[in-house]
Motif scaffolding. Structure first.
Motif, short mmCIF file in Angstrom:
data_model
loop_
_atom_site.label_atom_id
_atom_site.label_comp_id
_atom_site.label_asym_id
_atom_site.label_seq_id
_atom_site.Cartn_x
_atom_site.Cartn_y
_atom_site.Cartn_z
N SER A 44 3.76 12.49 1.31
CA SER A 44 4.25 13.68 0.59
C SER A 44 5.76 13.52 0.44
O SER A 44 6.54 14.26 1.03
CB SER A 44 3.90 14.95 1.39
OG SER A 44 4.50 16.07 0.80
N GLY A 45 6.16 12.51 -0.29
CA GLY A 45 7.58 12.20 -0.43
C GLY A 45 7.88 10.87 0.23
O GLY A 45 6.99 10.13 0.63
N GLU A 46 9.17 10.59 0.37
CA GLU A 46 9.61 9.29 0.88
C GLU A 46 9.46 9.17 2.40
O GLU A 46 9.08 8.12 2.91
CB GLU A 46 11.08 9.08 0.49
CG GLU A 46 11.59 7.68 0.66
CD GLU A 46 10.96 6.67 -0.30
OE1 GLU A 46 10.95 5.49 0.04
OE2 GLU A 46 10.46 7.07 -1.36
N GLN A 47 9.76 10.24 3.14
CA GLN A 47 9.75 10.18 4.61
C GLN A 47 8.80 11.19 5.24
O GLN A 47 8.90 11.47 6.42
CB GLN A 47 11.17 10.46 5.14
CG GLN A 47 12.22 9.45 4.72
CD GLN A 47 12.08 8.12 5.43
OE1 GLN A 47 11.55 8.03 6.53
NE2 GLN A 47 12.52 7.05 4.79
N VAL A 48 7.87 11.76 4.45
CA VAL A 48 7.00 12.82 4.96
C VAL A 48 5.54 12.47 4.71
O VAL A 48 5.18 12.00 3.63
CB VAL A 48 7.34 14.17 4.29
CG1 VAL A 48 6.45 15.28 4.81
CG2 VAL A 48 8.80 14.54 4.51
#
Length: 163
Positions: A44-48
């Motif tokens: 859910s995004g780059e780091q999530v």
């Protein structure tokens, strides 16, 4: 003679995390105890990473499977920052954030440890989100590596760029 040095960093091998996530997704698709629970895990995004399931305990079980896959791939669990299960309509969700980089406070802690307990003549410099350790003797650097490994920090530590 030139100084020998290495860097203390806290980096994530994103490919290994991605592989562990893929393995977890395949396992929850085939395991009997996850049938009909709507369990899923995805970026859910780059780091999530977002985990969702029909109940809190199923979402927590998916997180446990994911942690097991990370351990098998030699990724430290200290890079994970998992939230508590929360209800979102009919679905229970867990948000997992990946922590990367050494904060300046943590770098100062490591630097102070090296100054206080490390061998004499070892210098530590903070460079952004990493720490450069240098010395004339390579044996001193090995001693610093073992000293830092013995400490229990709340972030993952790797040693790179050893020369």
């Amino acid at each position: 003679m030139a100084d020998s040095s290495f860097d203390i960093v806290s980096k994530i091998d994103r490919q290994e995390v991605d592989n562990a996530l893929g393995q977890t997704a395949r396992e929850i698709a085939t395991r009997f105890d996850f049938k009909g629970t709507g369990a899923s895990i995805e970026w859910s995004g780059e780091q999530v990473i977002e985990i969702s399931a029909s109940a809190d305990d199923r979402a927590s079980a998916v997180l446990d499977v994911f942690k097991g896959k990370l351990v098998k791939r030699d990724v430290s669990l200290k890079v994970l920052d998992a939230s508590e299960p929360r209800q979102s309509g009919q679905v229970s969700k867990i948000t997992v954030t990946l922590k990367e980089g050494i904060t300046s406070e943590d770098a100062k802690k490591i630097s102070k440890l090296i100054r206080d307990e490390g061998p004499k003549g070892v210098k530590a410099q903070i460079q952004g989100d990493e720490l450069r350790v240098s010395s004339k003797k390579r044996d001193d650097l090995q001693a610093v590596i073992s000293l830092v490994k013995q400490q229990d920090y709340d972030f993952a530590v790797q040693f790179t760029n050893y020369r």
